[in-house]
Motif scaffolding. Structure first.
Motif, PDB file in Angstrom:
ATOM      1  N   GLU A 105      31.273   4.804  80.849  1.00  0.00           N
ATOM      2  CA  GLU A 105      30.838   5.813  81.871  1.00  0.00           C
ATOM      3  C   GLU A 105      29.756   6.148  82.202  1.00  0.00           C
ATOM      4  O   GLU A 105      29.226   6.238  83.320  1.00  0.00           O
ATOM      5  N   LYS A 106      28.818   5.991  81.066  1.00  0.00           N
ATOM      6  CA  LYS A 106      27.549   6.186  81.337  1.00  0.00           C
ATOM      7  C   LYS A 106      26.575   5.060  81.609  1.00  0.00           C
ATOM      8  O   LYS A 106      25.198   5.109  82.165  1.00  0.00           O
ATOM      9  N   THR A 107      27.186   3.733  81.735  1.00  0.00           N
ATOM     10  CA  THR A 107      26.509   2.422  81.942  1.00  0.00           C
ATOM     11  C   THR A 107      27.177   2.050  83.322  1.00  0.00           C
ATOM     12  O   THR A 107      26.982   2.627  84.312  1.00  0.00           O
ATOM     13  N   LYS A 108      27.846   0.719  82.857  1.00  0.00           N
ATOM     14  CA  LYS A 108      28.683   0.114  84.192  1.00  0.00           C
ATOM     15  C   LYS A 108      29.602  -0.623  83.513  1.00  0.00           C
ATOM     16  O   LYS A 108      29.914  -0.997  82.535  1.00  0.00           O
ATOM     17  N   HIS A 109      30.783  -0.468  84.389  1.00  0.00           N
ATOM     18  CA  HIS A 109      32.151  -1.222  83.953  1.00  0.00           C
ATOM     19  C   HIS A 109      32.023  -2.760  84.257  1.00  0.00           C
ATOM     20  O   HIS A 109      32.589  -2.973  85.357  1.00  0.00           O
ATOM     21  N   ASN A 110      31.640  -3.433  83.330  1.00  0.00           N
ATOM     22  CA  ASN A 110      31.472  -4.998  83.574  1.00  0.00           C
ATOM     23  C   ASN A 110      31.834  -5.410  81.873  1.00  0.00           C
ATOM     24  O   ASN A 110      31.859  -4.736  81.286  1.00  0.00           O
ATOM     25  N   ILE A 111      32.092  -6.699  82.304  1.00  0.00           N
ATOM     26  CA  ILE A 111      32.263  -7.375  80.786  1.00  0.00           C
ATOM     27  C   ILE A 111      31.411  -7.311  79.646  1.00  0.00           C
ATOM     28  O   ILE A 111      31.674  -6.912  78.476  1.00  0.00           O
ATOM     29  N   THR A 112      30.112  -7.425  80.164  1.00  0.00           N
ATOM     30  CA  THR A 112      28.821  -7.017  79.408  1.00  0.00           C
ATOM     31  C   THR A 112      28.888  -5.811  78.608  1.00  0.00           C
ATOM     32  O   THR A 112      28.678  -5.841  77.530  1.00  0.00           O
ATOM     33  N   MET A 113      28.970  -4.917  79.365  1.00  0.00           N
ATOM     34  CA  MET A 113      28.753  -3.511  78.735  1.00  0.00           C
ATOM     35  C   MET A 113      29.893  -3.167  78.092  1.00  0.00           C
ATOM     36  O   MET A 113      29.865  -2.455  77.155  1.00  0.00           O
ATOM     37  N   ALA A 114      31.182  -3.758  78.576  1.00  0.00           N
ATOM     38  CA  ALA A 114      32.219  -3.496  77.902  1.00  0.00           C
ATOM     39  C   ALA A 114      32.235  -4.053  76.473  1.00  0.00           C
ATOM     40  O   ALA A 114      32.689  -3.443  75.587  1.00  0.00           O
ATOM     41  N   MET A 115      31.829  -5.219  76.240  1.00  0.00           N
ATOM     42  CA  MET A 115      31.799  -5.988  75.027  1.00  0.00           C
ATOM     43  C   MET A 115      30.518  -5.260  74.081  1.00  0.00           C
ATOM     44  O   MET A 115      30.944  -5.048  73.014  1.00  0.00           O
ATOM     45  N   VAL A 116      29.498  -4.682  74.777  1.00  0.00           N
ATOM     46  CA  VAL A 116      28.707  -3.772  73.830  1.00  0.00           C
ATOM     47  C   VAL A 116      29.464  -2.421  73.484  1.00  0.00           C
ATOM     48  O   VAL A 116      29.384  -2.197  72.158  1.00  0.00           O
ATOM     49  N   ALA A 117      30.287  -1.665  74.416  1.00  0.00           N
ATOM     50  CA  ALA A 117      30.851  -0.570  74.111  1.00  0.00           C
ATOM     51  C   ALA A 117      31.761  -0.809  73.063  1.00  0.00           C
ATOM     52  O   ALA A 117      32.274  -0.061  71.856  1.00  0.00           O
ATOM     53  N   ASN A 118      32.708  -1.863  73.323  1.00  0.00           N
ATOM     54  CA  ASN A 118      33.607  -2.493  72.260  1.00  0.00           C
ATOM     55  C   ASN A 118      33.207  -2.795  70.937  1.00  0.00           C
ATOM     56  O   ASN A 118      33.978  -2.366  69.823  1.00  0.00           O
ATOM     57  N   THR A 119      32.015  -3.373  71.013  1.00  0.00           N
ATOM     58  CA  THR A 119      31.446  -3.528  69.555  1.00  0.00           C
ATOM     59  C   THR A 119      30.921  -2.611  68.879  1.00  0.00           C
ATOM     60  O   THR A 119      31.383  -2.177  67.618  1.00  0.00           O
ATOM     61  N   VAL A 120      30.354  -1.503  69.390  1.00  0.00           N
ATOM     62  CA  VAL A 120      30.230  -0.295  68.960  1.00  0.00           C
ATOM     63  C   VAL A 120      31.438   0.485  68.386  1.00  0.00           C
ATOM     64  O   VAL A 120      31.290   1.099  67.293  1.00  0.00           O
ATOM     65  N   GLY A 121      32.443   0.419  69.155  1.00  0.00           N
ATOM     66  CA  GLY A 121      33.729   1.036  68.800  1.00  0.00           C
ATOM     67  C   GLY A 121      34.258   0.422  67.691  1.00  0.00           C
ATOM     68  O   GLY A 121      34.614   1.050  66.622  1.00  0.00           O
ATOM     69  N   MET A 122      34.265  -1.018  67.460  1.00  0.00           N
ATOM     70  CA  MET A 122      34.482  -1.427  66.225  1.00  0.00           C
ATOM     71  C   MET A 122      33.836  -1.128  64.991  1.00  0.00           C
ATOM     72  O   MET A 122      34.594  -0.781  63.947  1.00  0.00           O
ATOM     73  N   ILE A 123      32.648  -0.926  65.109  1.00  0.00           N
ATOM     74  CA  ILE A 123      31.996  -0.700  64.057  1.00  0.00           C
ATOM     75  C   ILE A 123      32.100   0.803  63.640  1.00  0.00           C
ATOM     76  O   ILE A 123      32.482   1.126  62.440  1.00  0.00           O
ATOM     77  N   ILE A 124      32.410   1.757  64.578  1.00  0.00           N
ATOM     78  CA  ILE A 124      32.804   3.196  64.306  1.00  0.00           C
ATOM     79  C   ILE A 124      34.320   3.026  63.573  1.00  0.00           C
ATOM     80  O   ILE A 124      34.339   3.736  62.568  1.00  0.00           O
ATOM     81  N   THR A 125      35.283   2.266  64.111  1.00  0.00           N
ATOM     82  CA  THR A 125      36.364   2.390  63.271  1.00  0.00           C
ATOM     83  C   THR A 125      36.217   1.775  61.752  1.00  0.00           C
ATOM     84  O   THR A 125      36.704   2.127  60.969  1.00  0.00           O
ATOM     85  N   LEU A 126      35.543   0.670  61.751  1.00  0.00           N
ATOM     86  CA  LEU A 126      35.170   0.090  60.485  1.00  0.00           C
ATOM     87  C   LEU A 126      34.706   1.028  59.407  1.00  0.00           C
ATOM     88  O   LEU A 126      34.903   1.290  58.341  1.00  0.00           O
ATOM     89  N   VAL A 127      33.848   1.751  60.069  1.00  0.00           N
ATOM     90  CA  VAL A 127      32.901   2.865  59.280  1.00  0.00           C
ATOM     91  C   VAL A 127      34.197   3.831  58.745  1.00  0.00           C
ATOM     92  O   VAL A 127      34.072   4.261  57.482  1.00  0.00           O
ATOM     93  N   PHE A 128      34.772   4.398  59.592  1.00  0.00           N
ATOM     94  CA  PHE A 128      35.751   5.461  59.420  1.00  0.00           C
ATOM     95  C   PHE A 128      36.858   5.024  58.333  1.00  0.00           C
ATOM     96  O   PHE A 128      37.026   5.667  57.267  1.00  0.00           O
TER      97      PHE A 128
END
Length: 190
Positions: A105-128
């Motif tokens: 929402e703060k950047t852009k809805h494209n595949i590149t930014m979605a990959m960045v966002a989903n990678t950050v999300g993966m890290i969050i899930t793994l940390v929890f």
């Protein structure tokens, strides 16, 4: 927000909680934590419906499983799953969905930014997940990382890409169908 858009928002949250429950049943068993489709569903949810509704959908998913419905991986449900070794991942899904959607929402809805966002999300899930594994099973940090993080990095990156590619394409179709608002305010179309 009109009553029609509220109903649409509630419906989207319910649909994505259900998608998560279905994808959770696709699993590859491992000794402590299985590889499942849950994290793919979380990434799809956040990429498609954003931070607020994504977090609500994952909260609904956790609550449905918490009251005993067999929506978690392996058709499991109940509070014992949430407080057990793998419960940290499920709690992490809520934060992951919010952060992943927020980045988009703060950047852009494209595949590149979605990959960045989903990678950050993966890290969050793994940390929890690793934190709860360490606490519940009284593991060392090395043991928790070896059991709950390292085996999931490559598969997590593949799922992050799939969630990004599928999520952005499905989101475009939902915008074209006027089912979600394209603006980054995370509103459902009226």
């Amino acid at each position: 927000m009109t009553s029609k858009s509220k109903l649409r928002a509630i419906s989207l949250c319910g649909i994505f909680a259900a998608v998560t429950a279905v994808l959770a049943q696709i699993e590859v068993p491992l000794p402590i934590v299985p590889i499942s489709g849950q994290t793919l569903a979380v990434g799809l949810t956040a990429t498609i419906i954003g931070s607020r509704y994504g977090a609500i959908a994952m909260t609904c998913y956790a609550l449905l499983g918490g009251v005993g419905l067999p929506v978690f991986a392996g058709y499991k449900g109940g509070v014992q799953v949430l407080v057990g070794p793998t419960g940290g991942y499920i709690f992490g899904f809520i934060v992951t969905a919010f952060v992943t959607g927020f980045i988009l929402e703060k950047t852009k809805h494209n595949i590149t930014m979605a990959m960045v966002a989903n990678t950050v999300g993966m890290i969050i899930t793994l940390v929890f997940g690793a934190v709860q594994l360490k606490i519940v099973l009284d593991m060392t940090w090395n043991q928790a990382l070896a059991a709950g993080v390292y085996p999931f990095i490559v598969v997590g990156l593949i799922k992050a890409y799939l969630a990004s590619w599928l999520g952005i394409n499905v989101r475009k179709r939902l915008i074209q169908a006027n089912l979600i608002d394209p603006r980054p305010t995370n509103k459902v179309a009226a």
